[in-house]
Motif scaffolding. Structure first.
Motif, mmCIF file in Angstrom:
data_model
loop_
_atom_site.group_PDB
_atom_site.id
_atom_site.type_symbol
_atom_site.label_atom_id
_atom_site.label_comp_id
_atom_site.label_asym_id
_atom_site.label_seq_id
_atom_site.Cartn_x
_atom_site.Cartn_y
_atom_site.Cartn_z
ATOM 1 N N GLU A 1 0.921 -0.939 0.294
ATOM 2 C CA GLU A 1 0.034 0.101 -0.274
ATOM 3 C C GLU A 1 0.960 1.546 -0.342
ATOM 4 O O GLU A 1 1.893 1.444 0.304
ATOM 5 N N ILE A 2 0.902 2.190 -0.463
ATOM 6 C CA ILE A 2 1.460 3.294 -1.175
ATOM 7 C C ILE A 2 1.062 3.883 -1.442
ATOM 8 O O ILE A 2 -0.413 4.732 -1.580
ATOM 9 N N TYR A 3 0.127 5.867 0.026
ATOM 10 C CA TYR A 3 -0.159 6.501 -0.051
ATOM 11 C C TYR A 3 0.253 8.279 0.345
ATOM 12 O O TYR A 3 1.622 7.983 0.339
ATOM 13 N N GLU A 4 -0.098 8.657 0.173
ATOM 14 C CA GLU A 4 0.249 10.184 0.039
ATOM 15 C C GLU A 4 0.341 10.807 1.768
ATOM 16 O O GLU A 4 -1.001 10.762 2.125
ATOM 17 N N THR A 5 1.646 10.679 2.518
ATOM 18 C CA THR A 5 1.669 10.931 3.964
ATOM 19 C C THR A 5 0.183 12.211 4.262
ATOM 20 O O THR A 5 -0.017 11.543 5.882
ATOM 21 N N ASN A 6 0.694 13.369 3.611
ATOM 22 C CA ASN A 6 -0.164 14.603 4.123
ATOM 23 C C ASN A 6 -2.546 14.009 3.735
ATOM 24 O O ASN A 6 -2.509 14.980 4.525
ATOM 25 N N ASN A 7 -1.994 13.194 3.085
ATOM 26 C CA ASN A 7 -3.717 13.090 2.839
ATOM 27 C C ASN A 7 -4.019 11.436 2.992
ATOM 28 O O ASN A 7 -4.512 11.044 1.432
ATOM 29 N N PRO A 8 -3.712 10.521 3.119
ATOM 30 C CA PRO A 8 -4.219 9.346 2.727
ATOM 31 C C PRO A 8 -4.599 8.374 2.381
ATOM 32 O O PRO A 8 -5.415 7.852 1.254
ATOM 33 N N GLY A 9 -5.826 9.144 2.962
ATOM 34 C CA GLY A 9 -7.555 8.649 1.790
ATOM 35 C C GLY A 9 -7.725 9.545 0.962
ATOM 36 O O GLY A 9 -8.604 8.972 -0.024
ATOM 37 N N ASN A 10 -7.151 10.135 0.737
ATOM 38 C CA ASN A 10 -7.433 10.796 -0.959
ATOM 39 C C ASN A 10 -6.909 10.564 -1.848
ATOM 40 O O ASN A 10 -6.341 10.638 -3.394
#
Length: 143
Positions: A71-80
């Motif tokens: 899973e890769i996610y944007e740290t500032n906005n993981p839900g986005n």
């Protein structure tokens, strides 16, 4: 808000206008992650970074209910902004799910570089209709 709008517009442009091959044998990320993050090759053959690796977090789950997955996610906005796939073996192919700004995209995935420890690089080529982008990331946690 301004950053979200800019990212959304760039992402929209990619989905609608760009279809290029970043695996031509001389791509910048062919043998090493020279451009880390979420990138695409524009129509002029220049690598464009949408989200730098420093703004992404990569979780490698060696044992999950789905088997090994990333899973890769944007740290500032993981839900986005996040991406999940079980394609984690070298040259493995399959599918993944890319979530962006409330929309879900099913994408084809090729794992072009893999790792099994914190600090190892991973590279994923994502394709869908009219789209080719890639993740070149470093594993932040390994479970």
């Amino acid at each position: 808000m301004k950053k979200s709008l800019k990212t959304f517009l760039l992402f929209t442009v990619i989905f609608t206008l760009i279809n290029c091959d970043n695996d031509t044998g001389n791509a910048p990320n062919e043998t090493a992650c020279n451009y880390e993050g979420f990138t695409f090759l524009d129509t002029s053959n220049n690598t464009q970074t949408l989200i730098p690796e420093t703004d992404l977090f990569t979780d490698f789950f060696n044992t999950s209910s789905n088997g090994p997955e990333v899973e890769i996610y944007e740290t500032n906005n993981p839900g986005n902004f996040n991406f999940t796939t079980t394609v984690v073996t070298l040259n493995g192919t399959g599918t993944g799910v890319l979530n962006f700004n409330g929309s879900t995209y099913n994408v084809n995935v090729i794992c072009q570089r893999t790792g099994s420890a914190i600090g190892d690089e991973m590279r994923f080529d994502l394709t869908a209709s009219g789209l080719e982008v890639e993740f070149c990331v470093v594993i932040d946690t390994f479970h």
